[in-house]
Write a protein that holds these residues in place. Structure first.
Motif, short mmCIF file in Angstrom:
data_model
loop_
_atom_site.label_atom_id
_atom_site.label_comp_id
_atom_site.label_asym_id
_atom_site.label_seq_id
_atom_site.Cartn_x
_atom_site.Cartn_y
_atom_site.Cartn_z
N TYR A 69 0.36 -1.49 0.18
CA TYR A 69 0.03 -0.03 -0.25
C TYR A 69 0.90 0.98 0.31
N MET A 70 1.89 1.17 0.87
CA MET A 70 2.54 2.45 1.14
C MET A 70 3.64 2.32 -0.61
N ARG A 71 4.06 1.13 -0.72
CA ARG A 71 4.89 1.95 -2.37
C ARG A 71 3.84 2.77 -3.37
N LEU A 72 2.50 1.82 -3.38
CA LEU A 72 1.92 2.72 -4.66
C LEU A 72 1.27 4.17 -3.89
N ARG A 73 0.92 4.28 -2.73
CA ARG A 73 1.19 5.78 -1.81
C ARG A 73 1.83 6.20 -2.15
N THR A 74 3.34 6.04 -2.75
CA THR A 74 4.62 6.70 -2.22
C THR A 74 4.58 7.32 -3.83
N TYR A 75 4.23 6.33 -4.67
CA TYR A 75 4.29 6.24 -6.33
C TYR A 75 3.31 7.62 -6.50
N ARG A 76 1.97 7.07 -5.65
CA ARG A 76 0.47 8.00 -6.94
C ARG A 76 1.86 9.23 -6.29
N THR A 77 2.48 9.73 -4.73
CA THR A 77 2.66 11.02 -4.65
C THR A 77 3.87 11.60 -5.66
N GLY A 78 4.72 10.76 -6.17
CA GLY A 78 5.87 11.65 -7.13
C GLY A 78 4.85 12.15 -8.18
N GLN A 79 4.17 10.90 -8.44
CA GLN A 79 3.41 11.62 -9.49
C GLN A 79 2.48 12.25 -9.74
N LEU A 128 16.68 7.81 -8.91
CA LEU A 128 16.39 6.64 -9.21
C LEU A 128 17.37 5.64 -8.74
N ALA A 129 19.06 6.02 -9.65
CA ALA A 129 19.98 5.37 -9.61
C ALA A 129 21.03 4.92 -8.00
N GLU A 188 8.84 6.40 -4.88
CA GLU A 188 7.94 8.18 -4.90
C GLU A 188 9.05 8.36 -6.57
N VAL A 189 9.96 7.93 -6.55
CA VAL A 189 10.78 8.91 -7.52
C VAL A 189 10.35 7.97 -9.05
N ALA A 190 10.10 6.51 -8.65
CA ALA A 190 9.23 6.40 -10.63
C ALA A 190 8.85 7.51 -10.89
N GLY A 191 7.65 7.28 -9.07
CA GLY A 191 6.53 8.14 -10.09
C GLY A 191 6.63 9.48 -10.70
N TRP A 217 4.74 9.91 -14.96
CA TRP A 217 4.12 11.33 -13.83
C TRP A 217 2.85 11.31 -15.13
N TRP A 218 3.56 11.35 -16.07
CA TRP A 218 1.64 11.58 -17.26
C TRP A 218 1.19 10.31 -17.22
N THR A 219 1.36 9.12 -16.85
CA THR A 219 0.15 8.27 -16.84
C THR A 219 -1.12 8.25 -15.31
#
Length: 310
Positions: free
Chosen positions: A230-240, A268-269, A295-298, A302-304
């Motif tokens: 859940y937190m991965r998805l949340r932080t991913y969306r935060t980055g987006q 990310l690297a 988060e950085v991957a998001g 971002w456009w997705t």
């Protein structure tokens, strides 16, 4: 005499909502201050109506109810703002409950400092136990190592624990922050980030942000929000959301897109390398670095981010 409306937007959370409303209505205010509580029900079937009718019969601050059946948090918040004419608007989430003195502390800080926006502390409550990857719960709290009344910026820095500014537990001066139009963008209301978008616009307009450590609310964090998935998805969306809003606000979107993409790729690297090293050492910070990677991957894609006006 100053007036405040506590706006609580809700969507299918009858249990937590009841606690939020009860603790908000029990607030005691200082001389020369009046307040009311406004519940904005964003569920299509208006399922909070009956419970609010019953609660309105209990002594406390005046309680009003408003149904906004089109699901979109921006529509709900905009409707709540439009339905009141108070000097201040305080926002409380429907899964939060406030300590005694919460509202008076927010108003007092705004009046003593001249703040346009005041943010208070949000402390997590884990009914199913703290997350195994973060036993302290620090990642879920909003707390600042600053005296109350301190002026703050919009960036997340070393003085901030866990999450940064959000609408839950905030007080906005109506005349300088919410005057005219719809302050929350409906396009972002369907995907999140509408509150940060507003705060960025207000900060760029020179509005003063202040901190109030005495204004404390507690946020219910159910077990399904404590796992790393859940937190991965949340932080991913935060980055987006962050990248989307930053690019939208830029005078040179194409250049900003390239800048964010380059920085995110480098970050990310680096974070991936640190995560791998932490995993090899079985260090406890591996999960935190994993969330930073998300988060950085998001930011990179971002456009997705799904947006809309539903």
């Amino acid at each position: 005499m100053s007036s405040t409306t506590v706006v609580i937007c809700t969507f299918n959370r009858p249990g937590p909502l009841r606690r939020a409303v009860e603790t908000a209505r029990q607030q005691v205010l200082g001389a020369g201050r009046i307040a009311e509580v406004l519940v904005v029900d964003n569920a299509p079937d208006a399922n909070a109506r009956d419970a609010m009718r019953d609660l309105a019969r209990v002594p406390g601050l005046p309680l009003r109810y408003l149904s906004v059946p089109k699901p979109n948090i921006s529509h709900a918040r905009n409707a709540g703002v439009a339905a009141c004419d108070s000097d201040f608007v305080a926002f409380l989430d429907d899964d939060e409950w406030c300590e005694p003195g919460w509202l008076d502390a927010l108003i007092g800080t705004a009046e003593s400092t001249g703040a346009d926006l005041v943010f208070g502390a949000v402390l997590p409550e884990f009914p199913g136990g703290t997350p195994p990857w973060d036993p302290s719960g620090r990642s879920y709290e909003r707390k600042m190592a600053l005296p109350s009344g301190s002026r703050i910026g919009i960036d997340h820095d070393a003085r901030v624990s866990g999450r940064w500014i959000g609408t839950g537990n905030s007080l906005l001066r109506r005349a300088t922050c919410l005057a005219g139009g719809a302050p929350f963008d409906p396009e972002l209301g369907a995907c999140g980030g509408e509150d940060y978008d507003l705060f960025v616009r207000l900060y760029e307009a020179g509005r003063a942000f202040h901190w109030c450590g005495e204004a404390v609310v507690h946020e219910l964090v159910p077990a399904d929000r404590t796992d790393t998935g859940y937190m991965r998805l949340r932080t991913y969306r935060t980055g987006q959301q962050w990248a989307t809003i930053t690019i939208r606000r830029s005078a040179r979107p194409a250049w900003e897109t390239a800048r964010i993409g380059f920085r995110a790729a480098v970050q990310l690297a680096l974070v991936t390398g640190l995560w791998g090293w932490s995993r090899l050492r079985r260090a406890p910070d591996a999960r935190v670095r994993e969330l930073k990677m998300a988060e950085v991957a998001g930011k990179l894609v971002w456009w997705t981010l799904e947006r809309g006006t539903r």
